[in-house]
Design a protein around this motif. Structure first.
Motif, PDB file in Angstrom:
ATOM      1  N   ILE A  12       0.834  -1.199   0.000  1.00 28.95           N
ATOM      2  CA  ILE A  12       0.000   0.000   0.000  1.00 28.95           C
ATOM      3  C   ILE A  12       0.871   1.252   0.000  1.00 28.95           C
ATOM      4  N   GLY A  13       0.554   2.173  -0.899  1.00 29.47           N
ATOM      5  CA  GLY A  13       1.297   3.425  -0.986  1.00 29.47           C
ATOM      6  C   GLY A  13       2.372   3.435  -2.050  1.00 29.47           C
ATOM      7  N   GLN A  14       2.691   2.272  -2.630  1.00 34.66           N
ATOM      8  CA  GLN A  14       3.671   2.263  -3.709  1.00 34.66           C
ATOM      9  C   GLN A  14       3.078   2.913  -4.959  1.00 34.66           C
ATOM     10  N   ALA A  15       3.946   3.467  -5.785  1.00 30.33           N
ATOM     11  CA  ALA A  15       3.503   4.178  -6.988  1.00 30.33           C
ATOM     12  C   ALA A  15       3.882   3.402  -8.236  1.00 30.33           C
ATOM     13  N   TYR A  25       6.387  10.304 -18.632  1.00 30.73           N
ATOM     14  CA  TYR A  25       5.696   9.395 -17.732  1.00 30.73           C
ATOM     15  C   TYR A  25       5.062  10.227 -16.614  1.00 30.73           C
ATOM     16  N   ARG A  26       4.054   9.653 -15.946  1.00 33.49           N
ATOM     17  CA  ARG A  26       3.487  10.285 -14.761  1.00 33.49           C
ATOM     18  C   ARG A  26       3.324   9.225 -13.667  1.00 33.49           C
ATOM     19  N   ASN A  27       3.506   9.650 -12.419  1.00 34.86           N
ATOM     20  CA  ASN A  27       3.394   8.757 -11.272  1.00 34.86           C
ATOM     21  C   ASN A  27       1.968   8.753 -10.731  1.00 34.86           C
ATOM     22  N   TYR A  28       1.461   7.558 -10.415  1.00 37.41           N
ATOM     23  CA  TYR A  28       0.135   7.421  -9.812  1.00 37.41           C
ATOM     24  C   TYR A  28       0.184   6.325  -8.743  1.00 37.41           C
ATOM     25  N   THR A  29      -0.670   6.470  -7.732  1.00 42.05           N
ATOM     26  CA  THR A  29      -0.711   5.506  -6.640  1.00 42.05           C
ATOM     27  C   THR A  29      -1.995   4.689  -6.730  1.00 42.05           C
ATOM     28  N   PRO A  30      -1.910   3.384  -6.927  1.00 38.92           N
ATOM     29  CA  PRO A  30      -3.121   2.564  -7.041  1.00 38.92           C
ATOM     30  C   PRO A  30      -3.953   2.558  -5.760  1.00 38.92           C
ATOM     31  N   SER A  31      -5.277   2.492  -5.942  1.00 40.04           N
ATOM     32  CA  SER A  31      -6.188   2.354  -4.813  1.00 40.04           C
ATOM     33  C   SER A  31      -6.507   0.889  -4.534  1.00 40.04           C
ATOM     34  N   LYS A  32      -6.281   0.013  -5.529  1.00 41.62           N
ATOM     35  CA  LYS A  32      -6.425  -1.437  -5.355  1.00 41.62           C
ATOM     36  C   LYS A  32      -5.362  -2.116  -6.207  1.00 41.62           C
ATOM     37  N   TRP A  33      -4.905  -3.285  -5.714  1.00 36.76           N
ATOM     38  CA  TRP A  33      -3.930  -4.050  -6.486  1.00 36.76           C
ATOM     39  C   TRP A  33      -4.116  -5.523  -6.174  1.00 36.76           C
ATOM     40  N   ASN A  34      -4.211  -6.368  -7.208  1.00 40.58           N
ATOM     41  CA  ASN A  34      -4.342  -7.807  -7.008  1.00 40.58           C
ATOM     42  C   ASN A  34      -3.488  -8.520  -8.057  1.00 40.58           C
ATOM     43  N   ASN A  57      -7.675  11.283 -19.421  1.00 36.36           N
ATOM     44  CA  ASN A  57      -9.053  11.663 -19.749  1.00 36.36           C
ATOM     45  C   ASN A  57      -9.520  11.029 -21.061  1.00 36.36           C
ATOM     46  N   ASN A  58      -8.582  10.726 -21.941  1.00 36.55           N
ATOM     47  CA  ASN A  58      -8.938  10.176 -23.249  1.00 36.55           C
ATOM     48  C   ASN A  58      -8.855   8.656 -23.316  1.00 36.55           C
ATOM     49  N   LEU A  59      -8.535   7.988 -22.208  1.00 34.91           N
ATOM     50  CA  LEU A  59      -8.478   6.524 -22.218  1.00 34.91           C
ATOM     51  C   LEU A  59      -9.866   5.937 -22.458  1.00 34.91           C
ATOM     52  N   LYS A  60      -9.901   4.835 -23.211  1.00 38.10           N
ATOM     53  CA  LYS A  60     -11.155   4.141 -23.504  1.00 38.10           C
ATOM     54  C   LYS A  60     -10.998   2.666 -23.178  1.00 38.10           C
ATOM     55  N   PRO A  61     -12.094   1.956 -22.915  1.00 34.19           N
ATOM     56  CA  PRO A  61     -12.008   0.509 -22.685  1.00 34.19           C
ATOM     57  C   PRO A  61     -11.227  -0.176 -23.806  1.00 34.19           C
ATOM     58  N   ASN A  62     -10.376  -1.140 -23.406  1.00 35.65           N
ATOM     59  CA  ASN A  62      -9.538  -1.938 -24.313  1.00 35.65           C
ATOM     60  C   ASN A  62      -8.297  -1.204 -24.818  1.00 35.65           C
ATOM     61  N   ASP A  63      -8.092   0.057 -24.426  1.00 39.08           N
ATOM     62  CA  ASP A  63      -6.816   0.718 -24.729  1.00 39.08           C
ATOM     63  C   ASP A  63      -5.695  -0.010 -23.989  1.00 39.08           C
ATOM     64  N   GLN A  64      -4.535  -0.081 -24.611  1.00 40.25           N
ATOM     65  CA  GLN A  64      -3.364  -0.668 -23.965  1.00 40.25           C
ATOM     66  C   GLN A  64      -2.417   0.440 -23.540  1.00 40.25           C
ATOM     67  N   ILE A  65      -1.891   0.329 -22.326  1.00 41.73           N
ATOM     68  CA  ILE A  65      -0.975   1.336 -21.801  1.00 41.73           C
ATOM     69  C   ILE A  65       0.300   0.660 -21.307  1.00 41.73           C
ATOM     70  N   THR A  66       1.352   1.451 -21.159  1.00 39.33           N
ATOM     71  CA  THR A  66       2.628   0.965 -20.631  1.00 39.33           C
ATOM     72  C   THR A  66       2.753   1.420 -19.186  1.00 39.33           C
ATOM     73  N   VAL A  67       2.954   0.457 -18.285  1.00 34.64           N
ATOM     74  CA  VAL A  67       2.993   0.743 -16.849  1.00 34.64           C
ATOM     75  C   VAL A  67       4.282   0.193 -16.252  1.00 34.64           C
ATOM     76  N   GLY A  68       4.952   1.024 -15.451  1.00 34.20           N
ATOM     77  CA  GLY A  68       6.134   0.566 -14.738  1.00 34.20           C
ATOM     78  C   GLY A  68       5.742  -0.174 -13.471  1.00 34.20           C
ATOM     79  N   LEU A  69       6.633  -1.057 -13.001  1.00 36.22           N
ATOM     80  CA  LEU A  69       6.340  -1.854 -11.808  1.00 36.22           C
ATOM     81  C   LEU A  69       6.216  -0.964 -10.572  1.00 36.22           C
ATOM     82  N   PRO A  70       5.400  -1.376  -9.595  1.00 38.56           N
ATOM     83  CA  PRO A  70       5.256  -0.597  -8.357  1.00 38.56           C
ATOM     84  C   PRO A  70       6.604  -0.427  -7.671  1.00 38.56           C
ATOM     85  N   ARG A  71       6.802   0.772  -7.102  1.00 35.81           N
ATOM     86  CA  ARG A  71       8.065   1.025  -6.425  1.00 35.81           C
ATOM     87  C   ARG A  71       7.814   1.995  -5.277  1.00 35.81           C
TER      88      ARG A  71
END
Length: 202
Positions: A12-15, A25-34, A57-71
């Motif tokens: 909890i609290g990792q970005a 890139y932009r940093n975001y903190t997940p509210s749920k992770w499984n 704001n422009n993301l749509k269902p089924n869009d693919q994004i690149t995400v870095g591992l939690p740290r």
């Protein structure tokens, strides 16, 4: 969001970082992770004043994004019986994740959030039971007044709890000073600035 990351041990609290264009890139903190189901959730605050907001704001269902591992370091103190949140709209995602964990362990939390008019109802919708105060010209001024108004008997319990101060750097500094003046130990205060005036990101 859904992906494949079965071996990630999220805390909890990792970005995470999300690529928003070829170079940024932009940093975001997940509210749920499984990690088992390969799903995570992020609550975004859309400021409408930068490339990160435009991308999300422009993301749509089924869009693919690149995400870095939690740290990031462990910030959530599971051993604490009392937890206290302070922050703004940029902290709602991480505070929700903490709230869910605190409720599961049947511990207690309080919080004071400085929110703009567009965000006032968001904590209620997320069942995040905190005091909401308007943002003030002097950083954290309204929140500090709310802190000073806490019942003395309640404060005797909470001042030995664990405090999470996040969001604006100057607001954190002011609120931390108020906590120290009210007898809170340095070791019980965790600070995590997410933004500051004049800076793209922290």
């Amino acid at each position: 969001f859904k992906g494949i990351f079965p071996h990630i041990k999220f805390q909890i609290g990792q970005a995470i970082v999300i690529r928003i264009d070829d170079t940024n890139y932009r940093n975001y903190t997940p509210s749920k992770w499984n990690s088992e189901t390969g799903t995570f959730e992020v609550i975004f605050h859309i400021h409408h004043n930068g490339p990160g907001s435009a991308f999300i704001n422009n993301l749509k269902p089924n869009d693919q994004i690149t995400v870095g591992l939690p740290r990031g370091f462990k910030i959530f103190n599971k051993e604490a019986q009392y937890h206290f949140f302070f922050g703004d709209e940029t902290c709602i995602s991480v505070f929700k994740s903490m709230k869910d964990e605190i409720n599961r362990s049947e511990n207690n939390y309080l919080g004071i959030l400085e929110l703009d008019e567009l965000s006032i109802e968001i904590p209620k919708k997320l069942e995040l039971v905190v005091d909401v105060v308007p943002k003030s010209v002097n950083k954290a001024e309204s929140a500090i007044k709310a802190l000073q108004n806490l019942d003395a008997e309640i404060w005797e319990l909470w001042k030995k709890g664990y405090f999470y101060l996040m969001g604006n750097a100057k607001s954190i500094q002011a609120f931390r000073k108020a906590l120290r003046e009210k007898g809170v130990s340095n070791k019980n205060i965790h600070t995590q600035p997410y933004w500051a005036e004049g800076k793209v990101g922290l």
